[in-house]
Motif scaffolding. Structure first.
Motif, short mmCIF file in Angstrom:
data_model
loop_
_atom_site.label_atom_id
_atom_site.label_comp_id
_atom_site.label_asym_id
_atom_site.label_seq_id
_atom_site.Cartn_x
_atom_site.Cartn_y
_atom_site.Cartn_z
N VAL A 25 0.91 -1.25 0.14
CA VAL A 25 0.05 0.11 0.10
C VAL A 25 1.07 1.20 0.13
CG1 VAL A 25 -1.86 -1.33 1.03
CG2 VAL A 25 -0.38 0.13 2.58
N MET A 26 0.35 2.28 -0.37
CA MET A 26 1.28 3.74 -0.44
C MET A 26 0.34 4.78 0.15
SD MET A 26 1.57 3.91 -4.53
CE MET A 26 2.78 5.42 -4.57
N SER A 27 0.90 5.78 0.57
CA SER A 27 0.29 6.88 0.99
C SER A 27 0.03 7.77 -0.44
CB SER A 27 1.05 7.76 2.10
OG SER A 27 2.15 7.99 1.41
N SER A 28 -1.16 8.67 -0.22
CA SER A 28 -1.60 9.44 -1.33
C SER A 28 -1.19 10.74 -1.21
CB SER A 28 -3.04 9.51 -1.53
OG SER A 28 -3.71 8.01 -1.46
N SER A 29 0.25 10.95 -1.33
CA SER A 29 0.59 12.08 -1.06
C SER A 29 1.80 12.63 -1.82
CB SER A 29 1.34 12.40 0.38
OG SER A 29 2.63 11.41 0.33
N CYS A 30 2.21 13.69 -2.07
CA CYS A 30 3.12 14.38 -3.28
C CYS A 30 4.73 13.46 -2.96
CB CYS A 30 3.75 15.73 -3.00
SG CYS A 30 4.26 16.12 -1.28
N GLU A 31 4.89 12.95 -1.85
CA GLU A 31 6.27 12.07 -1.63
C GLU A 31 5.32 10.93 -0.84
OE1 GLU A 31 9.05 12.12 -2.56
OE2 GLU A 31 8.99 14.23 -3.17
N PRO A 32 4.89 9.77 -1.87
CA PRO A 32 4.05 8.76 -1.41
C PRO A 32 5.28 7.70 -0.75
CG PRO A 32 4.49 8.57 -3.46
CD PRO A 32 5.01 10.13 -3.44
N LEU A 34 5.72 3.96 0.65
CA LEU A 34 5.53 2.64 0.39
C LEU A 34 5.61 1.85 1.65
CD1 LEU A 34 4.35 0.87 -1.94
CD2 LEU A 34 6.93 0.38 -2.16
N PHE A 35 4.36 0.69 1.95
CA PHE A 35 4.21 -0.13 2.82
C PHE A 35 4.19 -1.36 2.51
CE2 PHE A 35 2.88 4.07 4.35
CZ PHE A 35 3.40 4.24 5.64
N ILE A 36 5.03 -2.31 2.56
CA ILE A 36 5.18 -3.81 2.14
C ILE A 36 4.90 -4.74 3.36
CG2 ILE A 36 6.13 -5.53 1.00
CD1 ILE A 36 7.94 -3.39 -0.39
N ASP A 37 3.59 -5.50 3.25
CA ASP A 37 3.09 -6.38 4.35
C ASP A 37 2.84 -5.62 5.67
OD1 ASP A 37 3.52 -8.62 2.55
OD2 ASP A 37 5.40 -8.95 3.10
N GLY A 38 2.43 -4.42 5.48
CA GLY A 38 2.00 -3.56 6.64
C GLY A 38 3.36 -2.71 7.10
N VAL A 39 4.56 -3.05 6.95
CA VAL A 39 5.57 -2.50 7.46
C VAL A 39 6.09 -1.50 6.42
CG1 VAL A 39 8.06 -3.06 8.14
CG2 VAL A 39 6.04 -4.59 8.51
N PRO A 40 6.54 -0.03 7.01
CA PRO A 40 7.16 0.84 5.92
C PRO A 40 8.30 0.19 5.32
CG PRO A 40 6.92 1.84 8.24
CD PRO A 40 6.62 0.28 8.21
N GLU A 62 -8.11 8.23 -2.92
CA GLU A 62 -8.52 8.33 -1.86
C GLU A 62 -7.36 8.93 -0.75
OE1 GLU A 62 -10.62 4.71 0.13
OE2 GLU A 62 -11.29 4.66 -2.05
N ALA A 63 -7.69 9.53 0.17
CA ALA A 63 -6.62 10.27 1.15
C ALA A 63 -6.33 8.81 2.07
CB ALA A 63 -7.36 11.18 1.98
N GLY A 64 -5.28 8.88 2.44
CA GLY A 64 -4.62 7.94 3.58
C GLY A 64 -3.92 6.82 2.68
N ARG A 65 -3.69 5.54 3.11
CA ARG A 65 -2.93 4.72 2.45
C ARG A 65 -4.09 3.94 1.62
NH1 ARG A 65 0.50 1.98 7.82
NH2 ARG A 65 1.30 3.98 8.19
N VAL A 66 -3.66 3.58 0.32
CA VAL A 66 -4.52 2.86 -0.57
C VAL A 66 -3.47 1.73 -1.02
CG1 VAL A 66 -5.82 4.92 -0.72
CG2 VAL A 66 -4.03 4.66 -2.36
N PRO A 67 -4.14 0.79 -1.81
CA PRO A 67 -3.22 -0.26 -2.47
C PRO A 67 -2.42 0.26 -3.42
CG PRO A 67 -5.52 -1.06 -2.46
CD PRO A 67 -5.28 0.34 -1.91
N ALA A 68 -1.25 -0.08 -3.60
CA ALA A 68 -0.33 0.20 -4.54
C ALA A 68 -0.41 -0.63 -5.92
CB ALA A 68 1.17 0.25 -3.99
N VAL A 69 -0.49 -0.04 -7.13
CA VAL A 69 -0.49 -0.75 -8.09
C VAL A 69 0.61 -0.55 -9.30
CG1 VAL A 69 -3.00 -1.10 -8.07
CG2 VAL A 69 -2.02 0.55 -9.50
N LEU A 70 1.02 -1.38 -10.23
CA LEU A 70 2.16 -1.19 -11.07
C LEU A 70 1.43 -0.50 -12.30
CD1 LEU A 70 3.65 -4.63 -11.51
CD2 LEU A 70 4.54 -2.86 -10.32
#
Length: 86
Positions: A25-32, A34-40, A62-70
């Motif tokens: 998952v990744m944060s929706s921000s200008c400097e996103p 990345l969290f893998i398996d819930g860990v930064p 959406e704001a906050g953490r959302v799934p990351a996609v390729l």
């Protein structure tokens, strides 16, 4: 990062594989971030470079953490090279 994947480190490629596997998952921000398996992710600079280089993106606005996609560039990096002998 230019989108060719030629200059990506093994760590960056591993991060792309985690995204492809649905583990990130990744944060929706200008400097996103990345969290893998819930860990930064241990290399947020690489995560930022993957996002800014067009390899990964948030699945939604959406704001906050959302799934990351390729992106298509990220998928191309992970696609097996044609004619490559391992």
């Amino acid at each position: 990062m230019s989108g060719t994947g030629e200059e990506l480190s093994h760590r960056a490629r591993a991060m792309l594989r985690a995204v492809a596997a649905g583990r990130a998952v990744m944060s929706s921000s200008c400097e996103p971030d990345l969290f893998i398996d819930g860990v930064p992710c241990c290399d947020q600079m690489a995560a930022h470079a993957l996002a800014h280089g067009g390899y990964i993106q948030p699945a939604s606005e959406e704001a906050g953490r959302v799934p990351a996609v390729l992106t298509s560039a990220g998928r191309a990096v992970l696609a097996p090279a044609v004619g490559h002998v391992a």
